[in-house]
Enzyme design. Structure first.
Site, short mmCIF file in Angstrom:
data_model
loop_
_atom_site.label_atom_id
_atom_site.label_comp_id
_atom_site.label_asym_id
_atom_site.label_seq_id
_atom_site.Cartn_x
_atom_site.Cartn_y
_atom_site.Cartn_z
N THR A 35 0.86 -1.18 0.00
CA THR A 35 0.00 0.00 0.00
C THR A 35 0.90 1.23 0.00
O THR A 35 1.87 1.30 0.73
CB THR A 35 -0.94 0.01 1.22
OG1 THR A 35 -0.17 -0.05 2.41
CG2 THR A 35 -1.91 -1.17 1.17
N GLY A 40 -1.69 4.69 -4.32
CA GLY A 40 -2.39 3.45 -4.64
C GLY A 40 -1.79 2.24 -3.97
O GLY A 40 -1.29 2.30 -2.86
N ASP A 61 -8.95 12.00 7.53
CA ASP A 61 -8.23 11.26 8.55
C ASP A 61 -7.78 9.92 7.96
O ASP A 61 -8.61 9.13 7.52
CB ASP A 61 -9.16 11.03 9.75
CG ASP A 61 -8.48 10.44 10.97
OD1 ASP A 61 -7.30 10.03 10.87
OD2 ASP A 61 -9.13 10.39 12.02
N GLY A 64 -6.34 4.25 10.31
CA GLY A 64 -7.10 3.06 9.99
C GLY A 64 -7.21 2.76 8.50
O GLY A 64 -7.84 1.78 8.11
N ALA A 65 -6.62 3.61 7.67
CA ALA A 65 -6.73 3.39 6.22
C ALA A 65 -6.13 2.05 5.80
O ALA A 65 -6.72 1.32 5.00
CB ALA A 65 -6.07 4.54 5.46
N GLY A 66 -4.97 1.74 6.33
CA GLY A 66 -4.33 0.47 5.99
C GLY A 66 -5.17 -0.72 6.41
O GLY A 66 -5.34 -1.68 5.65
N ASP A 67 -5.73 -0.65 7.61
CA ASP A 67 -6.57 -1.74 8.09
C ASP A 67 -7.83 -1.88 7.24
O ASP A 67 -8.27 -2.99 6.93
CB ASP A 67 -6.95 -1.53 9.55
CG ASP A 67 -5.77 -1.69 10.49
OD1 ASP A 67 -4.77 -2.32 10.09
OD2 ASP A 67 -5.84 -1.18 11.62
#
Length: 130
Positions: A35, A40, A61, A64-67
């Site tokens: 990631t 992208g 924000d 938590g985007a990766g999760d």
């Protein structure tokens, strides 16, 4: 960051990230997905590499985007999508989550997702799906 730690290689540019991902494949890892935030996600395997672009949104924000990306990818992939299609859907899901505050509180349900994506102008282009 994690890719750089795993490989002890620089990961500042897309080319460096590709080289580091290929180094893991050369060591026997079948598929590497990296990631890269607003750039992208990169998928690398022995005979293929593909940069799946992100969706451009006004991020509020990124906690938590990766999760959210990993969870969405796992959902789509285990429900029968191939890797590039599941990556596109995961990018679309994550684009929605970063427009809201919080980590898990920003994760839309399956029922909420289509309307939120429509509001943001996010569509997974069927002509780009493998």
């Amino acid at each position: 960051t994690e890719l750089g730690r795993l490989t002890h290689l620089p990961v500042e540019s897309i080319d460096q990230i590709k080289d580091a991902a290929h180094s893991l494949v050369d060591q026997g890892v079948k598929n590497v997905i990296v990631t890269i935030g607003s750039r992208g996600a990169l998928w690398v395997c022995a005979d293929h590499e593909e940069l799946i672009p992100s969706y451009k949104v006004n991020a509020v924000d990124s906690i938590g985007a990766g999760d959210s990306f990993v969870g969405a990818f796992a959902h789509y992939y285990t429900n029968g999508e191939d890797i590039p299609t599941a990556l596109r859907h995961a990018n679309a899901y994550t684009a929605v989550t970063v427009t809201m505050s919080g980590s898990q509180t920003s994760y839309p349900s399956a029922a909420e997702l289509p309307q939120l994506q429509e509001q943001l102008g996010i569509t997974v282009d069927p002509t780009q799906l493998a």
